[in-house]
Scaffold this active site. Sequence first.
Site, PDB file in Angstrom:
ATOM      1  CD  GLU A  94      -1.110  -0.781   3.631  1.00  0.00           C
ATOM      2  OE1 GLU A  94      -2.170  -1.391   3.395  1.00  0.00           O
ATOM      3  OE2 GLU A  94      -0.757  -0.471   4.763  1.00  0.00           O
TER       4      GLU A  94
ATOM      5  CB  CYS B 179       3.518   7.281   3.281  1.00  0.00           C
ATOM      6  SG  CYS B 179       4.050   5.949   4.345  1.00  0.00           S
TER       7      CYS B 179
ATOM      8  CB  CYS C  34       7.804  -5.801   7.992  1.00  0.00           C
ATOM      9  SG  CYS C  34       9.370  -5.221   8.675  1.00  0.00           S
TER      10      CYS C  34
ATOM     11  CB  CYS D 223       7.772  -3.459  15.588  1.00  0.00           C
ATOM     12  SG  CYS D 223       9.394  -3.183  14.850  1.00  0.00           S
TER      13      CYS D 223
ATOM     14  CB  CYS E 214       4.330  -2.496  13.485  1.00  0.00           C
ATOM     15  SG  CYS E 214       4.247  -2.325  11.690  1.00  0.00           S
TER      16      CYS E 214
ATOM     17  N   GLY F  27       7.201  -2.481   5.374  1.00  0.00           N
ATOM     18  CA  GLY F  27       8.522  -3.040   5.153  1.00  0.00           C
ATOM     19  C   GLY F  27       9.666  -2.251   5.760  1.00  0.00           C
ATOM     20  CD  GLU F  28      14.273  -1.396   8.183  1.00  0.00           C
ATOM     21  OE1 GLU F  28      13.585  -0.999   9.132  1.00  0.00           O
ATOM     22  OE2 GLU F  28      15.072  -0.648   7.573  1.00  0.00           O
TER      23      GLU F  28
ATOM     24  CB  SER G 175      11.185   5.462   8.318  1.00  0.00           C
ATOM     25  OG  SER G 175      10.961   4.993   9.634  1.00  0.00           O
TER      26      SER G 175
ATOM     27  CB  SER H 238      11.359   3.125  14.117  1.00  0.00           C
ATOM     28  OG  SER H 238      10.723   3.604  12.962  1.00  0.00           O
ATOM     29  CG  LEU H 239      14.997   5.577  20.086  1.00  0.00           C
ATOM     30  CD1 LEU H 239      16.225   4.761  19.723  1.00  0.00           C
ATOM     31  CD2 LEU H 239      15.426   6.930  20.659  1.00  0.00           C
ATOM     32  CG  HIS H 240       9.172   3.096  18.148  1.00  0.00           C
ATOM     33  ND1 HIS H 240       8.529   4.252  17.769  1.00  0.00           N
ATOM     34  CD2 HIS H 240       9.307   2.365  17.022  1.00  0.00           C
ATOM     35  CE1 HIS H 240       8.284   4.198  16.464  1.00  0.00           C
ATOM     36  NE2 HIS H 240       8.751   3.067  15.992  1.00  0.00           N
TER      37      HIS H 240
ATOM     38  CG  ASN I 110      -3.691   4.318  13.619  1.00  0.00           C
ATOM     39  OD1 ASN I 110      -4.809   4.054  14.058  1.00  0.00           O
ATOM     40  ND2 ASN I 110      -3.506   4.846  12.434  1.00  0.00           N
TER      41      ASN I 110
ATOM     42  CB  CYS J 297       2.064   0.948   8.959  1.00  0.00           C
ATOM     43  SG  CYS J 297       3.200   2.275   8.838  1.00  0.00           S
TER      44      CYS J 297
HETATM   45  N1  SAH Z   1      10.189  -0.378   8.884  1.00  0.00           N
HETATM   46  C1  SAH Z   1      10.480   1.004   8.947  1.00  0.00           C
HETATM   47  C2  SAH Z   1       9.557   1.864   8.110  1.00  0.00           C
HETATM   48  C3  SAH Z   1       8.097   1.502   8.090  1.00  0.00           C
HETATM   49  S1  SAH Z   1       7.208   1.744   9.594  1.00  0.00           S
HETATM   50  C4  SAH Z   1      10.477   1.465  10.373  1.00  0.00           C
HETATM   51  O1  SAH Z   1      10.077   0.714  11.248  1.00  0.00           O
HETATM   52  O2  SAH Z   1      10.934   2.574  10.624  1.00  0.00           O
HETATM   53  C5  SAH Z   1       6.996   3.522   9.611  1.00  0.00           C
HETATM   54  C6  SAH Z   1       6.699   4.096  10.995  1.00  0.00           C
HETATM   55  O3  SAH Z   1       5.349   3.780  11.413  1.00  0.00           O
HETATM   56  C7  SAH Z   1       7.617   3.529  12.068  1.00  0.00           C
HETATM   57  O4  SAH Z   1       8.109   4.539  12.897  1.00  0.00           O
HETATM   58  C8  SAH Z   1       6.673   2.611  12.782  1.00  0.00           C
HETATM   59  O5  SAH Z   1       7.162   2.355  14.045  1.00  0.00           O
HETATM   60  C9  SAH Z   1       5.372   3.356  12.759  1.00  0.00           C
HETATM   61  N2  SAH Z   1       4.204   2.531  13.096  1.00  0.00           N
HETATM   62  C10 SAH Z   1       3.979   1.245  12.758  1.00  0.00           C
HETATM   63  N3  SAH Z   1       2.799   0.818  13.263  1.00  0.00           N
HETATM   64  C11 SAH Z   1       2.251   1.844  13.933  1.00  0.00           C
HETATM   65  C12 SAH Z   1       1.037   2.022  14.667  1.00  0.00           C
HETATM   66  N4  SAH Z   1       0.147   1.037  14.793  1.00  0.00           N
HETATM   67  N5  SAH Z   1       0.803   3.231  15.236  1.00  0.00           N
HETATM   68  C13 SAH Z   1       1.703   4.237  15.075  1.00  0.00           C
HETATM   69  N6  SAH Z   1       2.858   4.128  14.393  1.00  0.00           N
HETATM   70  C14 SAH Z   1       3.150   2.949  13.832  1.00  0.00           C
HETATM   71 FE1  SF4 Z   2       8.639  -3.659  10.154  1.00  0.00          FE
HETATM   72 FE2  SF4 Z   2       8.783  -1.027  10.629  1.00  0.00          FE
HETATM   73 FE3  SF4 Z   2       6.569  -2.430  11.254  1.00  0.00          FE
HETATM   74 FE4  SF4 Z   2       8.805  -2.803  12.670  1.00  0.00          FE
HETATM   75  S1  SF4 Z   2       7.596  -0.889  12.516  1.00  0.00           S
HETATM   76  S2  SF4 Z   2       7.441  -4.425  11.879  1.00  0.00           S
HETATM   77  S3  SF4 Z   2      10.355  -2.594  11.099  1.00  0.00           S
HETATM   78  S4  SF4 Z   2       7.364  -2.053   9.199  1.00  0.00           S
END
Ligand code: SAH
Ligand code: SF4
Length: 416
Positions: A122, A135, A142, A146, A149, A211-212, A243, A265-267, A344, A387
């Site tokens: 998407e 985006c 992926c 995480c 996600c 994806g990464e 990212s 994506s530190l988190h 989200n 995502c």
């Molecule tokens: N894989 C890469 C890029 C895709 S994810 C990465 O992880 O950086 C893009 C961003 O969306 C990342 O920062 C991810 O952590 C965030 N993301 C994924 N799922 C989410 C959700 N349910 N709510 C908010 N942010 C989310």
């Molecule tokens: Fe993959 Fe990024 Fe989602 Fe982590 S946040 S599962 S690296 S798409």
Amino acid sequence: MADTHLMTIPGQVNPVPVARDITPRADGRVDLLGLPKKRITELFADAGLDAKQAKLRAKQVFHWLYHRGETEFSAMTDIGKTMRPWLEERFVVGRPDVVEAQHSSDGTRKWLLRTPDGHDYEMVFIPDADRGTLCISSQVGCTLNCTFCHTGTMRLVRNLTPGEIVGQVMLARDALGEWPKGRMDIAEEEDEAEYRADGRLLTNIVLMGMGEPLYNFDNVRDAMKLVMDGEGLGLSRRRITLSTSGVVPAMARCGDEIGVNLAVSLHAVRKEVRDEIVPLNRKYGIEELLAACAAYPRASNSRRITFEYVMLRDKNDSDDDARELVRLLKKYDLPAKVNLIPFNPWAGAPYECSAPDRIRSFSNIIFEAGISAPVRTPRGRDIDAACGQLKTAAEKKSRAQLRREAEEEAASAPAG
Ligand code: SAH
Ligand code: SF4
């Protein structure tokens, strides 16, 4: 079909094998979408043109393909009339297949796309007052899992090809009616106004879809080269942000070979928490990741690294966490901004979003330390424009319903 490019083991923290031959078309023609000029030249030579002709035709076709967005050889007016059918017999210029296109009440648009071998991915377009951000996805699914996600829960993973990656940007330009319209064979009559880079709807690209990107490095690099090529899509590297969840060994290469802005994506700022929510942390830890950020080529105060931080209630959102984040960013002397993302939620997600006053307090602590920490406003909530969420919604709809919706969207899209 030889599915050597597919893997079905979630939780894998190593790259997915990249090798994948382009799926041959039933009519035997070769799709040029995603190929660099050099490869197009080779294909033209293989098909029988002499070296000089192959080079000239490749230059012309490249320009039409990536700069004008033309998909029909018959419309490439500076190419000889006999040459055009010759090209048409052997080549095509494709676009990703649209399974579903949605339009949010706030202007956000979302597309569910399908690869020729039947995998869905998407892209989302987010218009703002001063910019329009597309985006895009780099993989189907992926491998990294995480826990917050939804993309990480998808079992099937495959790297997108350069054509499938750059094809997203081209499809968005089609849908937004944003290709230059002048005729290239009468340069002196061209209307300069149609070539301006400003006033465009699509001004920025973020690799933040499925994806990464750093686990599909070569394809992402090759696609971004076409996007950044002045004779191609012509978008500045400063307007592109990649990212990553923290694939440390690929970060320096990303700076050197792609040269785009970096978002990380530190988190989480504590090992046990990041190990849980971003499992890649078990392989590349926080300190190692921040050291790689400090060494990122091109990072400077004018090109700060964005640290993404998803706000999860009672997981990573305390004032102490905010203070630790500040300490770490200062320790590594990082030109940084922090992007706070309200979580989200998706069906079955094991987390909740932090309360608004918690997010505000977290943001204030970072801000008071002199680091910008805006809270990202959720966009396109009515169409699940986050995502990995359109795909789930679409799976519940019938094929007929999806087709009807795609046809309606195509009929209402602006011309051009
Ligand atoms: N894989 C890469 C890029 C895709 S994810 C990465 O992880 O950086 C893009 C961003 O969306 C990342 O920062 C991810 O952590 C965030 N993301 C994924 N799922 C989410 C959700 N349910 N709510 C908010 N942010 C989310
Ligand atoms: Fe993959 Fe990024 Fe989602 Fe982590 S946040 S599962 S690296 S798409």
